[in-house]
Design a protein around this motif. Structure first.
Motif, PDB file in Angstrom:
ATOM      1  N   ILE A  32      77.385  78.409  33.551  1.00 28.77           N
ATOM      2  CA  ILE A  32      77.081  77.442  34.800  1.00 28.77           C
ATOM      3  C   ILE A  32      77.934  76.293  34.004  1.00 28.77           C
ATOM      4  O   ILE A  32      78.808  75.564  34.836  1.00 28.77           O
ATOM      5  CB  ILE A  32      75.900  77.471  35.186  1.00 28.77           C
ATOM      6  N   ALA A  33      77.497  75.982  32.939  1.00 23.12           N
ATOM      7  CA  ALA A  33      78.143  74.829  32.287  1.00 23.12           C
ATOM      8  C   ALA A  33      79.493  74.719  32.134  1.00 23.12           C
ATOM      9  O   ALA A  33      80.304  73.827  32.302  1.00 23.12           O
ATOM     10  CB  ALA A  33      77.558  74.869  30.790  1.00 23.12           C
TER      11      ALA A  33
ATOM     12  N   ARG B  88      81.077  73.976  35.416  1.00 25.68           N
ATOM     13  CA  ARG B  88      81.118  72.542  35.621  1.00 25.68           C
ATOM     14  C   ARG B  88      81.920  71.680  35.013  1.00 25.68           C
ATOM     15  O   ARG B  88      82.709  70.757  35.565  1.00 25.68           O
ATOM     16  CB  ARG B  88      79.492  71.893  35.502  1.00 25.68           C
TER      17      ARG B  88
ATOM     18  N   ALA C  32      68.859  84.368  31.081  1.00 30.51           N
ATOM     19  CA  ALA C  32      69.122  82.872  31.673  1.00 30.51           C
ATOM     20  C   ALA C  32      70.031  82.125  30.522  1.00 30.51           C
ATOM     21  O   ALA C  32      70.847  81.309  31.284  1.00 30.51           O
ATOM     22  CB  ALA C  32      67.677  82.479  31.599  1.00 30.51           C
ATOM     23  N   PRO C  33      70.043  82.116  29.270  1.00 25.16           N
ATOM     24  CA  PRO C  33      71.057  81.257  28.372  1.00 25.16           C
ATOM     25  C   PRO C  33      72.565  81.776  28.809  1.00 25.16           C
ATOM     26  O   PRO C  33      73.110  81.040  28.813  1.00 25.16           O
ATOM     27  CB  PRO C  33      70.604  81.823  26.946  1.00 25.16           C
ATOM     28  N   GLU C  34      72.666  82.910  28.872  1.00 23.22           N
ATOM     29  CA  GLU C  34      74.204  83.503  29.195  1.00 23.22           C
ATOM     30  C   GLU C  34      74.451  82.835  30.689  1.00 23.22           C
ATOM     31  O   GLU C  34      75.664  82.263  30.734  1.00 23.22           O
ATOM     32  CB  GLU C  34      74.131  85.087  29.222  1.00 23.22           C
ATOM     33  N   LEU C  35      73.616  82.932  31.571  1.00 22.95           N
ATOM     34  CA  LEU C  35      74.176  82.363  32.858  1.00 22.95           C
ATOM     35  C   LEU C  35      74.095  80.899  32.730  1.00 22.95           C
ATOM     36  O   LEU C  35      75.171  80.132  33.416  1.00 22.95           O
ATOM     37  CB  LEU C  35      73.104  82.850  33.858  1.00 22.95           C
ATOM     38  N   ALA C  36      73.263  80.294  32.097  1.00 23.57           N
ATOM     39  CA  ALA C  36      73.460  78.673  31.814  1.00 23.57           C
ATOM     40  C   ALA C  36      74.574  78.445  31.126  1.00 23.57           C
ATOM     41  O   ALA C  36      75.591  77.345  31.648  1.00 23.57           O
ATOM     42  CB  ALA C  36      72.179  78.272  30.921  1.00 23.57           C
ATOM     43  N   ARG C  37      75.123  79.192  30.202  1.00 18.87           N
ATOM     44  CA  ARG C  37      76.415  78.852  29.659  1.00 18.87           C
ATOM     45  C   ARG C  37      77.491  79.053  30.399  1.00 18.87           C
ATOM     46  O   ARG C  37      78.434  78.014  30.554  1.00 18.87           O
ATOM     47  CB  ARG C  37      76.515  79.878  28.396  1.00 18.87           C
TER      48      ARG C  37
END
Length: 145
Positions: free
Chosen positions: A90-91, A94, A83-88
């Motif tokens: 995505i950020a 954006r 999840a943290p890798e995917l969140a990074r």
């Protein structure tokens, strides 16, 4: 027993065209699916999940090889670790989108100014006047009011 899907059904479920699915398979981004005795591709739930994740990775702007690697990592990782890798990512996407929006707004303003010039009475009504001679043409002169 896992539900089997044809390529048209998996395309409908994932929003990825059958042609793109075949391309992803040919490029190695998706594993070759099982086939029926008559040669039709058949897919299961795991294929649907893999294809959706691949589609989303591509929407993030990743190249196909990078997206495929991300999918491989995701499917081999614990959810809480991935999840943290995917969140990074995505950020990052954006932020890139915000930069594009800013650039597009600036371009829009430049186009408004150019459009105003094109309709400028002095430039439009002086027959035979060349752009290179027009003091108002911001596109040619440095200051251009």
């Amino acid at each position: 027993m896992q539900a089997q899907r044809t390529i048209s059904r998996i395309a409908h479920e994932t929003g990825v065209s059958a042609r793109t699915i075949r391309f992803y398979e040919a490029e190695g981004a998706l594993p070759a699916p099982a086939r029926t005795a008559s040669g039709y591709r058949i897919y299961g739930e795991a294929d649907v999940r893999r294809l959706r994740l691949l589609r989303n990775a591509r929407l993030l702007g990743l190249s196909l090889p990078d997206a495929a690697e991300l999918v491989r990592q995701a499917l081999a990782s614990d959810c809480s670790a991935f999840a943290p890798e995917l969140a990074r990512r995505i950020a990052e996407k954006r932020a890139e989108v915000r930069r594009h929006i800013t650039g597009l707004r600036e371009l829009h303003e430049e186009l408004v100014v150019l459009e105003q010039h094109v309709t400028h009475a002095e430039c439009a009504t002086t027959e035979g006047r060349r752009v290179s001679e027009c003091d108002y043409c911001a596109g040619v002169t440095e200051g251009g009011d």
